[in-house]
Design a protein around this motif. Structure first.
Motif, PDB file in Angstrom:
ATOM      1  N   ALA A   9       0.851  -1.191   0.000  1.00 14.73           N
ATOM      2  CA  ALA A   9       0.000   0.000   0.000  1.00 14.73           C
ATOM      3  C   ALA A   9       0.888   1.242   0.000  1.00 14.73           C
ATOM      4  CB  ALA A   9      -0.912   0.012   1.219  1.00 14.73           C
ATOM      5  N   ASP A  10       0.368   2.333  -0.516  1.00 15.61           N
ATOM      6  CA  ASP A  10       1.118   3.588  -0.595  1.00 15.61           C
ATOM      7  C   ASP A  10       0.864   4.397   0.674  1.00 15.61           C
ATOM      8  OD1 ASP A  10       2.402   5.917  -1.290  1.00 15.61           O
ATOM      9  OD2 ASP A  10       1.142   6.369  -3.034  1.00 15.61           O
ATOM     10  N   PHE A  11       1.644   4.113   1.702  1.00 13.29           N
ATOM     11  CA  PHE A  11       1.395   4.726   2.998  1.00 13.29           C
ATOM     12  C   PHE A  11       1.699   6.219   3.039  1.00 13.29           C
ATOM     13  CE2 PHE A  11       2.094   0.217   4.334  1.00 13.29           C
ATOM     14  CZ  PHE A  11       0.799  -0.003   4.764  1.00 13.29           C
ATOM     15  N   ASN A  12       2.694   6.693   2.296  1.00 15.83           N
ATOM     16  CA  ASN A  12       3.023   8.123   2.308  1.00 15.83           C
ATOM     17  C   ASN A  12       2.581   8.825   1.030  1.00 15.83           C
ATOM     18  OD1 ASN A  12       4.893   6.979   0.592  1.00 15.83           O
ATOM     19  ND2 ASN A  12       6.691   7.924   1.545  1.00 15.83           N
ATOM     20  N   VAL A  13       1.610   8.263   0.352  1.00 16.03           N
ATOM     21  CA  VAL A  13       0.934   8.808  -0.835  1.00 16.03           C
ATOM     22  C   VAL A  13       1.884   9.502  -1.814  1.00 16.03           C
ATOM     23  CG1 VAL A  13      -1.384   8.918   0.136  1.00 16.03           C
ATOM     24  CG2 VAL A  13       0.158  10.818   0.534  1.00 16.03           C
ATOM     25  N   ASP A  14       2.971   8.788  -2.174  1.00  9.31           N
ATOM     26  CA  ASP A  14       3.932   9.321  -3.135  1.00  9.31           C
ATOM     27  C   ASP A  14       3.900   8.557  -4.455  1.00  9.31           C
ATOM     28  OD1 ASP A  14       5.057   6.925  -2.369  1.00  9.31           O
ATOM     29  OD2 ASP A  14       7.046   7.752  -1.900  1.00  9.31           O
ATOM     30  N   GLY A  15       2.954   7.602  -4.583  1.00 10.36           N
ATOM     31  CA  GLY A  15       2.815   6.844  -5.820  1.00 10.36           C
ATOM     32  C   GLY A  15       3.660   5.601  -5.892  1.00 10.36           C
ATOM     33  N   MET A  16       4.340   5.273  -4.778  1.00  9.85           N
ATOM     34  CA  MET A  16       5.130   4.051  -4.730  1.00  9.85           C
ATOM     35  C   MET A  16       4.592   3.167  -3.614  1.00  9.85           C
ATOM     36  SD  MET A  16       9.032   5.361  -5.503  1.00  9.85           S
ATOM     37  CE  MET A  16       9.080   6.703  -4.313  1.00  9.85           C
ATOM     38  N   LEU A  17       4.373   1.901  -3.910  1.00 15.68           N
ATOM     39  CA  LEU A  17       3.768   0.996  -2.944  1.00 15.68           C
ATOM     40  C   LEU A  17       4.781   0.545  -1.907  1.00 15.68           C
ATOM     41  CD1 LEU A  17       1.607  -1.251  -5.321  1.00 15.68           C
ATOM     42  CD2 LEU A  17       0.826   0.647  -3.865  1.00 15.68           C
ATOM     43  N   ASP A  18       4.428   0.731  -0.656  1.00 15.25           N
ATOM     44  CA  ASP A  18       5.233   0.279   0.475  1.00 15.25           C
ATOM     45  C   ASP A  18       4.755  -1.105   0.902  1.00 15.25           C
ATOM     46  OD1 ASP A  18       6.430   2.978   0.567  1.00 15.25           O
ATOM     47  OD2 ASP A  18       4.449   3.583   1.264  1.00 15.25           O
ATOM     48  N   LEU A  19       5.402  -1.656   1.924  1.00 12.18           N
ATOM     49  CA  LEU A  19       5.107  -3.037   2.325  1.00 12.18           C
ATOM     50  C   LEU A  19       5.042  -3.166   3.825  1.00 12.18           C
ATOM     51  CD1 LEU A  19       4.924  -6.156   1.770  1.00 12.18           C
ATOM     52  CD2 LEU A  19       7.439  -6.151   1.777  1.00 12.18           C
ATOM     53  N   ILE A  20       4.022  -3.860   4.306  1.00 12.83           N
ATOM     54  CA  ILE A  20       3.962  -4.264   5.702  1.00 12.83           C
ATOM     55  C   ILE A  20       3.747  -5.762   5.748  1.00 12.83           C
ATOM     56  CG2 ILE A  20       1.457  -3.789   5.909  1.00 12.83           C
ATOM     57  CD1 ILE A  20       2.086  -3.001   8.866  1.00 12.83           C
ATOM     58  N   GLU A  21       4.421  -6.433   6.692  1.00  9.30           N
ATOM     59  CA  GLU A  21       4.286  -7.873   6.827  1.00  9.30           C
ATOM     60  C   GLU A  21       4.168  -8.228   8.298  1.00  9.30           C
ATOM     61  OE1 GLU A  21       6.240 -11.956   4.985  1.00  9.30           O
ATOM     62  OE2 GLU A  21       7.489 -10.154   5.127  1.00  9.30           O
ATOM     63  N   VAL A  22       3.176  -9.052   8.602  1.00 11.05           N
ATOM     64  CA  VAL A  22       2.989  -9.567   9.947  1.00 11.05           C
ATOM     65  C   VAL A  22       3.745 -10.883  10.060  1.00 11.05           C
ATOM     66  CG1 VAL A  22       1.297 -10.385  11.630  1.00 11.05           C
ATOM     67  CG2 VAL A  22       0.734  -8.451  10.135  1.00 11.05           C
ATOM     68  N   ASN A  23       4.421 -11.090  11.181  1.00 11.94           N
ATOM     69  CA  ASN A  23       5.152 -12.326  11.429  1.00 11.94           C
ATOM     70  C   ASN A  23       4.593 -13.022  12.658  1.00 11.94           C
ATOM     71  OD1 ASN A  23       7.319 -12.014   9.355  1.00 11.94           O
ATOM     72  ND2 ASN A  23       7.740 -10.167  10.552  1.00 11.94           N
ATOM     73  N   TYR A  24       4.607 -14.317  12.625  1.00  9.51           N
ATOM     74  CA  TYR A  24       4.153 -15.096  13.774  1.00  9.51           C
ATOM     75  C   TYR A  24       5.268 -15.150  14.820  1.00  9.51           C
ATOM     76  CZ  TYR A  24       2.583 -19.190  16.468  1.00  9.51           C
ATOM     77  OH  TYR A  24       2.214 -20.055  17.471  1.00  9.51           O
ATOM     78  N   ARG A  25       4.951 -14.709  16.009  1.00  4.59           N
ATOM     79  CA  ARG A  25       5.894 -14.666  17.128  1.00  4.59           C
ATOM     80  C   ARG A  25       7.125 -13.814  16.821  1.00  4.59           C
ATOM     81  NH1 ARG A  25       5.806 -21.004  19.205  1.00  4.59           N
ATOM     82  NH2 ARG A  25       3.700 -20.944  20.084  1.00  4.59           N
ATOM     83  N   GLY A  26       6.971 -12.848  15.967  1.00  2.61           N
ATOM     84  CA  GLY A  26       8.040 -11.911  15.635  1.00  2.61           C
ATOM     85  C   GLY A  26       7.441 -10.555  15.337  1.00  2.61           C
ATOM     86  N   PRO A  27       8.258  -9.507  15.390  1.00  5.40           N
ATOM     87  CA  PRO A  27       7.729  -8.157  15.180  1.00  5.40           C
ATOM     88  C   PRO A  27       7.215  -7.923  13.770  1.00  5.40           C
ATOM     89  CG  PRO A  27      10.122  -8.122  15.217  1.00  5.40           C
ATOM     90  CD  PRO A  27       9.710  -9.502  15.633  1.00  5.40           C
ATOM     91  N   VAL A  28       6.174  -7.130  13.658  1.00  3.97           N
ATOM     92  CA  VAL A  28       5.705  -6.639  12.364  1.00  3.97           C
ATOM     93  C   VAL A  28       6.847  -5.884  11.702  1.00  3.97           C
ATOM     94  CG1 VAL A  28       4.200  -4.914  11.282  1.00  3.97           C
ATOM     95  CG2 VAL A  28       3.264  -6.491  12.965  1.00  3.97           C
ATOM     96  N   ARG A  29       6.978  -6.010  10.391  1.00  4.74           N
ATOM     97  CA  ARG A  29       7.998  -5.281   9.641  1.00  4.74           C
ATOM     98  C   ARG A  29       7.335  -4.344   8.636  1.00  4.74           C
ATOM     99  NH1 ARG A  29      12.506  -5.788  12.669  1.00  4.74           N
ATOM    100  NH2 ARG A  29      12.931  -7.989  13.121  1.00  4.74           N
TER     101      ARG A  29
END
Length: 562
Positions: A427-447
């Motif tokens: 998703a484009d979190f900072n609305v600059d036209g480039m898609l960013d990435l978030i990933e949830v991990n099991y028993r580890g921190p979100v990245r």
């Protein structure tokens, strides 16, 4: 998959005519060019991977999806705008811990910034995942929260505030371990039809029924609340569901991806339910052209990769991912696998030295380098510590190529980790036209990674051009779920179906992103739910545009300097 200790393993005309034809062709070309169809060449060169910079800590996102084996197959993220500022916010599953709502405070084009919003209404425990959807058509996105226990519908109030709405909407379904969800609007309904996919029933010892029943909820005749849930039997431990108009018939049918570890091989399989308004749901069978597929089904992603107007489907599993396409057109749901030929199998880790089979979860088609060729992200990670499957199992970023194939680029993009990936979103979190990435991990921190294109954290540099679109129509289905968005660049048309569901334990609502390469504009058209198709509307490159049903133009949106 999922080695639960409770379950067992298992071809010349006259000259005058030539002159007339030539004049006619000139006139056609001039007319077509004036509409822009030939004004640009279609994308022809696939770009390299963009560079991603990890910004989890500086963004203020501190969250872990945790819990015992009963939570090992969950871990989703919902991405949507909860405060109306145009930036995508986050709702993160917490498993045995608390779920978390994060407001997006990122500056335009800058480093990512989020603020945790604490509220007992959203800080629910036992949450496996969540999906955003505007249930009541008021223009404010709601949340469907999937849990081990009671699932919860949260009505959006604006300003990132929510209220529990189970009772308001008459929502009640049997308690279960819910991992999957999808929704659609059936003709004439004022509320969406909801489907819930449920997982292992810990109390069952019946090898023919180790899973809770999946559930279909339709609104009552009055349309203000939900009727009692209809079980979808047989149910085979669903981990992903997707309503899709796979045949372009105007009807959204329900695909269900099931975990074969929990069904006898002579009984279970992937499923496609025919869901026709006013009729009970019914399974497509071999008599209808359905071909049995058995995988440890975890995620579903769909996109029209071949340009024929029908969606291909990518199914994640353990070392048995499938990329399916219709084999004989839309007359019957007969699919064949094209994953190997397209380079999309991703059956084993591509780096790290672990050669055992991969375990794949969330899958998503999106154009991360804006070259006009859609890419595929696949989240990966061992269930727990299964010795038969890779423990060092990095997620894949497969870049789409001009010839329709994919090639691995996660290493070049800089997103390699060896944590147990689960849900994710581009998703484009900072609305600059480039898609960013978030990933949830099991028993580890979100990245959380910011896409900086060919630049770096201090000096981001965009790659290809892009469009970000919002598709809006009158209530009840304000987000036009079931519509097909078409973007024409030169002679090439990119198509995306608007759906709720799929992926793994989470989904998105908001801007619809298209990369258009070096084109400076494109034309956009919407095939709306119900069969009406709008006119082509020109949109300049690198703009956020809202298309409303009945309007003859796109309305631009700007994030401003905030």
């Amino acid at each position: 998959m999922h080695r639960d200790p409770r379950a067992g393993a298992r071809r010349g005309p006259p000259m005058v005519a030539i002159g007339a034809i030539g004049a006619l062709l000139v006139a056609i070309v001039a007319a077509v060019a004036s509409t822009g169809v030939l004004s640009r060449s279609p994308p022809s060169v696939a770009l390299a991977a963009p560079h991603f910079v990890e910004e989890t800590a500086i963004a203020g996102v501190e969250h872990t999806y945790d819990g015992g084996f009963e939570y090992a197959a969950g871990g989703g993220v919902a991405v949507f705008d909860c405060d109306g500022d145009g930036r995508p916010d986050l709702y993160l599953a917490g498993g045995s811990g608390s779920a978390a709502l994060y407001r997006n405070d990122s500056p335009v084009g800058g480093a990512l910034r989020f603020t945790r919003l604490r509220d007992p209404v959203t800080d629910l425990t036992a949450v496996n995942g969540a999906y955003p959807i505007d249930i009541d058509g008021d223009g404010i996105t709601d949340l469907v929260v999937l849990r081990n226990g009671e699932n919860v519908l949260l009505r959006g109030l604006g300003g990132c505030r929510f209220q529990r709405a189970n009772e308001r909407w008459g929502f009640s379904a049997p308690t279960a371990a819910t991992m999957a969800f999808s929704a659609t609007w059936e003709a004439g309904a004022t509320l969406p039809t909801l489907a819930f996919g449920n997982y292992v029933d810990p109390a069952s010892t019946d090898p023919h029924k180790l899973c809770f029943d999946n559930q279909l909820l339709r609104p009552t005749a009055g349309g203000v609340a939900y009727a009692p849930a209809t079980p979808l039997r047989p149910s085979w431990c669903a981990l992903s569901m997707l309503f899709s108009d796979w045949s372009r018939s105007g009807r959204m049918d329900l695909r269900v991806s099931n975990d074969r570890h929990y069904y006898p091989p002579t009984e279970g399989q992937e499923q496609l339910w025919r869901v026709a308004p006013g009729d009970a749901p019914s399974l497509y069978t071999a008599d209808d052209g359905w071909v049995s597929v058995q995988v440890e089904g975890m995620g579903i992603a769909s996109y029209d990769l071949t340009g024929d107007g029908y969606p291909e489907v990518f199914l994640t599993s353990q070392a048995d991912n499938r990329l399916q396409t219709l084999a004989a057109g839309p007359s019957q749901p007969t699919y064949r696998d094209i994953g190997l030929r397209r380079g999309a199998n991703a059956a084993r880790p591509f780096t790290g030295g672990d050669t055992r089979p991969s375990t794949a979860w969330h899958d998503e088609f999106a154009d991360v380098n804006n070259d006009g060729f859609v890419d595929l992200f696949i989240s990966k990670g061992n269930v727990t510590d299964e010795p038969d499957h890779a423990l060092l199992d990095p997620s894949d970023l497969l870049l789409g190529q001009a010839d329709g194939t994919f090639r691995e680029a996660a290493d070049a993009a800089g997103i390699i980790t060896f944590e147990r990936g689960r849900g994710a979103a581009l998703a484009d979190f900072n609305v600059d036209g480039m898609l960013d990435l978030i990933e949830v991990n099991y028993r580890g921190p979100v990245r959380l990674w910011r896409n900086v294109g060919t630049g770096d954290a201090s000096h981001p540099r965009a790659m290809g051009n892009w469009l970000a679109l919002r598709i809006v129509q009158p209530a009840p289905n304000v987000d036009a779920i079931g519509a097909w968005v078409q973007v024409r660049v030169g002679e090439r048309i990119l198509r995306r179906e608007l759906t709720v569901g799929g992926g793994h334990a989470g989904g998105q609502n908001g801007w619809i992103h298209f990369g258009i390469g070096d084109a400076t504009s494109a034309e956009v058209r919407v095939a709306w739910p119900g069969g009406e198709t709008g006119l082509w509307v020109r949109v300049k490159a690198n703009e956020f545009a809202v298309l409303r049903r009945g309007d003859g133009e796109a309305r631009l949106w700007s994030p401003g300097g905030s």
